[in-house]
Design an enzyme around this catalytic site. Structure first.
Site, short mmCIF file in Angstrom:
data_model
loop_
_atom_site.label_atom_id
_atom_site.label_comp_id
_atom_site.label_asym_id
_atom_site.label_seq_id
_atom_site.Cartn_x
_atom_site.Cartn_y
_atom_site.Cartn_z
N LYS A 1 17.16 -59.49 14.22
CA LYS A 1 15.86 -60.04 14.68
C LYS A 1 15.63 -61.42 14.08
O LYS A 1 15.25 -62.36 14.78
CB LYS A 1 14.72 -59.11 14.27
CG LYS A 1 13.34 -59.73 14.44
CD LYS A 1 12.23 -58.79 14.02
CE LYS A 1 11.81 -58.85 12.59
NZ LYS A 1 11.09 -60.07 12.18
N ASN A 2 15.86 -61.53 12.77
CA ASN A 2 15.52 -62.79 12.09
C ASN A 2 16.48 -63.93 12.40
O ASN A 2 16.22 -65.07 12.01
CB ASN A 2 15.44 -62.57 10.57
CG ASN A 2 14.15 -61.86 10.19
OD1 ASN A 2 13.30 -61.62 11.03
ND2 ASN A 2 14.01 -61.52 8.92
N CYS B 1 -2.09 -62.79 7.29
CA CYS B 1 -0.91 -61.93 7.45
C CYS B 1 -1.04 -60.79 6.46
O CYS B 1 -1.44 -60.98 5.33
CB CYS B 1 0.35 -62.73 7.16
SG CYS B 1 1.80 -61.69 7.14
N ARG C 1 1.12 -66.37 2.86
CA ARG C 1 2.24 -66.96 3.60
C ARG C 1 1.87 -68.29 4.23
O ARG C 1 1.69 -68.40 5.44
CB ARG C 1 2.74 -65.99 4.69
CG ARG C 1 3.38 -64.77 4.13
CD ARG C 1 3.90 -63.85 5.19
NE ARG C 1 5.27 -64.11 5.58
CZ ARG C 1 5.95 -63.34 6.43
NH1 ARG C 1 5.38 -62.31 6.97
NH2 ARG C 1 7.19 -63.62 6.74
N ASP D 1 12.54 -57.55 2.33
CA ASP D 1 12.42 -56.74 3.55
C ASP D 1 12.98 -55.32 3.38
O ASP D 1 12.89 -54.51 4.30
CB ASP D 1 13.11 -57.43 4.73
CG ASP D 1 12.28 -58.61 5.27
OD1 ASP D 1 11.13 -58.78 4.84
OD2 ASP D 1 12.81 -59.35 6.12
N ARG E 1 8.31 -53.90 16.38
CA ARG E 1 8.60 -55.33 16.20
C ARG E 1 10.01 -55.54 15.67
O ARG E 1 10.57 -56.62 15.82
CB ARG E 1 7.59 -55.97 15.22
CG ARG E 1 6.18 -56.07 15.76
CD ARG E 1 5.32 -56.87 14.80
NE ARG E 1 6.09 -57.99 14.30
CZ ARG E 1 6.07 -58.43 13.03
NH1 ARG E 1 5.32 -57.85 12.15
NH2 ARG E 1 6.80 -59.45 12.66
C1 UD1 Z 1 11.44 -64.85 6.59
C2 UD1 Z 1 11.73 -63.59 7.37
C3 UD1 Z 1 10.99 -62.41 6.75
C4 UD1 Z 1 11.35 -62.28 5.27
C5 UD1 Z 1 11.14 -63.61 4.54
C6 UD1 Z 1 11.63 -63.58 3.11
C7 UD1 Z 1 12.08 -64.46 9.61
C8 UD1 Z 1 11.58 -64.56 11.00
N1 UD1 Z 1 11.29 -63.80 8.75
O1 UD1 Z 1 10.04 -65.10 6.67
O2 UD1 Z 1 11.40 -61.22 7.44
O3 UD1 Z 1 10.50 -61.31 4.67
O4 UD1 Z 1 11.85 -64.66 5.23
O5 UD1 Z 1 12.98 -63.25 3.07
O6 UD1 Z 1 13.15 -64.92 9.29
N2 UD1 Z 1 6.07 -70.18 1.62
C9 UD1 Z 1 5.13 -71.13 1.30
N3 UD1 Z 1 4.90 -72.14 2.18
C10 UD1 Z 1 5.58 -72.24 3.37
C11 UD1 Z 1 6.53 -71.26 3.68
C12 UD1 Z 1 6.76 -70.23 2.79
O7 UD1 Z 1 4.50 -71.06 0.24
O8 UD1 Z 1 5.33 -73.18 4.12
C13 UD1 Z 1 6.33 -69.08 0.65
C14 UD1 Z 1 5.95 -67.71 1.20
O9 UD1 Z 1 4.59 -67.42 1.00
C15 UD1 Z 1 6.87 -66.82 0.38
C16 UD1 Z 1 8.14 -67.67 0.21
O10 UD1 Z 1 7.73 -69.01 0.47
O11 UD1 Z 1 6.32 -66.59 -0.88
C17 UD1 Z 1 9.28 -67.32 1.11
O12 UD1 Z 1 8.81 -67.17 2.45
P1 UD1 Z 1 9.70 -67.59 3.69
O13 UD1 Z 1 11.15 -67.58 3.31
O14 UD1 Z 1 9.15 -68.83 4.28
O15 UD1 Z 1 9.43 -66.41 4.69
P2 UD1 Z 1 9.46 -66.53 6.27
O16 UD1 Z 1 10.43 -67.58 6.65
O17 UD1 Z 1 8.10 -66.56 6.81
#
Ligand code: UD1
Length: 429
Positions: free
Chosen positions: A31-32, A126, A131, A316, A408
């Site tokens: 999915k990711n 969320c 996030r 996850d 999902r």
């Molecule tokens: C992706 C995965 C999700 C997984 C997560 C962590 C997809 C579609 N989803 O989510 O299943 O749980 O990686 O492995 O691939 N952060 C910020 N600012 C930002 C972006 C992120 O502070 O702009 C923080 C988040 O709050 C979190 C950390 O960075 O603490 C990592 O999150 P991130 O890797 O961005 O998660 P996603 O990409 O949303």
């Protein structure tokens, strides 16, 4: 448009516990990886064919959003998606689409890179924490886009195109890295992503972009270098197996004292997780077509874990692992370092008889408790599957409410479990 997995919000799942999972579970496409790969179609007017795409609610949500933007997207066969973005109708990703699926933020990079502007709704609240999207925004700003956040929308413009630069992530972000890769791939000049995410999905995504004509090196390390190109082309690309789905069923096999072949599972994508499963007493044997998971001894050892970015223990799989610890022979702790509010499954597991207490980011699980079936509520994708696993091992009947979270991320979950001897049934009311 295929809608068969868009199921009724009221659907529930009834699980009769106590059955060992024995058999083969084919692992679906990731999915990711599918979600960013679909968004990459925006980068070119040439067709993109993605094979082994799982039929999940999130994939359908991404199809809807791409359709809205003006991308032609159709199933070519049961698991292949054909996408073509000849021209577009809009550069806006509205709230109604983005709120359903946070990965919609992945439209930001490719829209600005190719069409020089984008207006993407903020994902909003969320269930598993705040996030933020600040890293996505900062990456685009560093590449020269003007970005304003107004009325709940991220409005970005780059009338003269994006220019290569160093993008420095304060924390590695998976989708942040993917957005930056798409934007930098079409920027003028060289970019580097520093402190980039190293997840297998990011590596495979960069491989897809390279197949489309991008010039990316260093993916899989914390520094990725991107030489911008004027345009990219289409490709035909196979989505890798979903390592989180595989890890979920590995835990289900060990929890139920079963024996399951995870067909297609790639051991290298799950190394640290499989090491942990082995240390608690599970056997994970690489075989020709996947990994065979079972347990030889009765006792599950309590082993504490902390979630971390790849190659650490995946956030996850944290909720699923916690179920395993509830039947371990002693106490262990589970520390969640990625998301600050990812313990929503704890009160539900406690309703099933688990002994878990949470202080801050750490949950202490006192194991060796027999779980008993109960009515429970799914709160997010991984929390919901942890309740299903708990239901498989619990005494009696468990009913998981708000099942739509599960759809999902888990393709054909009832069939996959029932084919291995589980007694799982979807209830419509
Ligand atoms: C992706 C995965 C999700 C997984 C997560 C962590 C997809 C579609 N989803 O989510 O299943 O749980 O990686 O492995 O691939 N952060 C910020 N600012 C930002 C972006 C992120 O502070 O702009 C923080 C988040 O709050 C979190 C950390 O960075 O603490 C990592 O999150 P991130 O890797 O961005 O998660 P996603 O990409 O949303």
């Amino acid at each position: 448009m295929v809608t068969e997995v868009r199921r009724d919000m009221l659907q529930r799942m009834r699980i009769k516990g106590g059955k060992k999972l024995i058999g083969t579970i084919p692992i679906s496409g990731s999915k990711n990886l599918s979600l960013p790969a679909m968004m990459a179609a925006i980068m070119t007017d040439k067709p993109l064919l993605l094979r082994n795409v799982p039929r999940l609610a999130d994939v359908l949500s991404a199809m809807d959003l791409l359709n809205y933007i003006g991308v032609d997207v159709n199933w070519a066969d049961s698991n292949s998606l054909e996408l073509r973005c000849g021209s577009i109708k809009t550069t806006e990703a509205p709230y109604d689409y983005v709120r359903k699926m946070r990965a919609s933020i992945l439209t930001l990079g490719p829209l600005v890179a190719r069409f020089k502007k984008a207006s993407v709704s903020l994902p909003g609240g969320c269930a598993i924490g705040t996030r933020g999207v600040d890293l996505h925004i900062k990456a685009l700003q560093q590449l020269g886009a003007e970005v304003e956040v107004e009325n709940g929308y991220i409005n970005a413009t780059a009338p003269d195109g994006l220019r290569g630069c160093d993008i420095n992530f304060t924390t590695p972000s998976v989708t942040g890295t993917e957005n930056a890769l798409m934007a930098a791939a079409l920027a003028n000049g060289t970019s580097r992503i520093l402190n980039a995410a190293m997840e297998p999905e990011v590596i495979e995504f960069a491989n897809l972009l390279n197949m489309m004509g991008a010039n990316i090196v260093g993916h899989g390390s914390p520094i990725i270098t991107i030489e911008g190109v004027e345009s990219v082309r289409g490709a035909s690309f196979e989505i890798m197996p979903d390592r989180i789905e595989a890890g979920t069923y590995a835990i289900a096999a060990v929890v139920t004292s079963g024996r399951v072949l995870l067909k297609g599972c790639v051991q290298d994508h799950l190394s640290s997780f499989l090491e942990t499963v082995r240390s608690v007493g599970g056997i994970c044997e690489p075989v020709a077509d996947g990994i065979l998971v079972y347990r030889e001894q009765d006792e599950i050892r309590p082993i504490s874990i902390c979630t971390a970015q790849y190659p650490g223990f995946p956030t996850d799989l944290q909720a699923q692992y916690m179920v395993l610890m509830t039947i371990a022979n002693g106490a262990s702790s589970v520390t969640e370092n990625i998301f600050e509010n990812r313990f929503m499954h704890v009160p539900e597991l406690c309703r099933m008889g688990a002994n878990i207490s949470v202080i801050g980011r750490t949950a202490t699980v006192v194991g060796a408790h027999e779980l008993s079936g109960a009515q429970v509520m799914a709160t997010d994708l991984r929390a919901s599957v942890s309740l299903v696993i708990a239901g498989l091992v619990a005494k009696g009947e468990t009913v998981v409410n708000r099942l739509y979270h599960l759809d999902r991320g888990y393709e054909n979950i009832e069939d996959k479990l029932n084919n291995c001897g589980a007694e799982v049934e979807r209830l419509n009311v």
